[in-house]
Design an enzyme around this catalytic site. Structure first.
Site, PDB file in Angstrom:
ATOM      1  N   HIS A   1       0.806  -1.221   0.000  1.00 30.27           N
ATOM      2  CA  HIS A   1       0.000   0.000   0.000  1.00 30.27           C
ATOM      3  C   HIS A   1       0.837   1.268   0.000  1.00 30.27           C
ATOM      4  O   HIS A   1       1.917   1.330   0.591  1.00 30.27           O
ATOM      5  CB  HIS A   1      -0.934   0.003   1.218  1.00 30.27           C
ATOM      6  N   ASP A   2       0.355   2.272  -0.699  1.00 26.51           N
ATOM      7  CA  ASP A   2       0.922   3.624  -0.706  1.00 26.51           C
ATOM      8  C   ASP A   2       2.310   3.706  -1.337  1.00 26.51           C
ATOM      9  O   ASP A   2       3.025   4.689  -1.135  1.00 26.51           O
ATOM     10  CB  ASP A   2       0.967   4.209   0.720  1.00 26.51           C
TER      11      ASP A   2
ATOM     12  N   GLY B   1       5.074  -1.048   2.702  1.00 27.86           N
ATOM     13  CA  GLY B   1       4.236   0.118   2.455  1.00 27.86           C
ATOM     14  C   GLY B   1       5.028   1.411   2.379  1.00 27.86           C
ATOM     15  O   GLY B   1       6.105   1.538   2.963  1.00 27.86           O
TER      16      GLY B   1
END
Length: 269
Positions: free
Chosen positions: A126-127, A144
């Site tokens: 994520h991100d 992440g």
């Protein structure tokens, strides 16, 4: 579901009615495409690929098969908030690649640029933000909030810790584990605190069309920063004086100054 003429969808594929599929997209057997997914022209989605939304996929991408794209973050803090994944153009995404959407605690999106190659079993958490023209060899995994610059190459089974940066045109050797930033234009190899830098990635830079003067300038800056054993603050002042106006040196200096987690700087043989 908006499907123009010329789109080829295998009858076993399952596609949410809200998905937007452009002309000349090919969707193979047993593909599952969820709500709020858009796919632009010329993209090929191979068998057993799963794409969840919100996800936007650009033109002429190739998903070979069995990839899991746009799934929810593997983050215990995630509570179902809306987040997205954005993928650019002409990427090649191989078997069993996994790419998660963003989180509210990050930038709320994961971004993949254009012209990247993600080999089999690569994981992008994520991100993360990945630039253009990168290569991720087999089983490379990003934690992440990782940022990977344009034209970086990561060898097989590389692991990158959360919030680290991998600089543009860098080369990270196979089986390396990064807990600090990897410098742009530089070869980095090793595990955690034993990671080392091995000079400018001159072969990679030559292949990308860097001039002899460009590479010479980066090598000179590298020697000043890491070859003299002096304090970093003093070395940066010397680089800015001795390498003024040299192409790409300013980017290297800016990266060093912006390192919040520190960066790999111990030199190897």
């Amino acid at each position: 579901m908006n499907v123009p003429m010329g789109t080829k969808i295998h009858p076993t594929a399952i596609i949410d009615p809200s998905a937007e599929i452009a002309e000349d997209v090919e969707i193979g057997p047993y593909v599952v495409i969820g709500a709020q997914v858009s796919i632009e022209e010329g993209t090929h989605v191979g068998p057993h690929v799963v794409i969840q939304g919100p996800t936007r996929i650009g033109r002429d991408n190739v998903f070979i098969g069995q990839a899991s794209i746009g799934t929810i973050p593997q983050d215990l803090k995630y509570q179902g908030e809306s987040s997205c994944l954005s993928i650019g153009h002409r990427n090649r995404i191989r078997e069993f690649v996994t790419i998660n959407r963003g989180t509210e605690g990050g930038i709320n999106k994961t971004v993949i640029g254009s012209d990247n190659l993600l080999m089999s079993t690569v994981h992008v958490a994520h991100d993360c933000v990945i630039g253009d023209g990168t290569v991720f060899a087999q089983s490379t995994a990003l934690g992440g909030h990782v940022n990977v610059g344009d034209h970086a190459i990561l060898g097989g089974f590389v692991g990158v810790h959360q919030f680290c940066r991998v600089g543009t045109y860098s080369f990270v050797g196979g089986y390396s584990v990064l807990t600090r930033d990897a410098l742009p234009f530089v070869k980095t190899v090793g595990i955690r605190n034993r990671a080392r830098i091995y000079g400018i990635n001159h072969i990679g830079l030559e292949r990308k069309g860097f001039s002899t003067d460009d590479i010479h300038g980066l090598k000179k800056a590298y020697r000043i920063l890491f070859g003299k054993g002096q304090l970093l603050e003093k070395a940066l002042v010397e680089v800015e004086k001795e390498c003024k106006g040299m192409s790409y040196v300013g980017e290297l200096v800016s990266f060093v100054k912006g390192a919040e987690r520190g960066f790999v700087r111990s030199t190897g043989n």
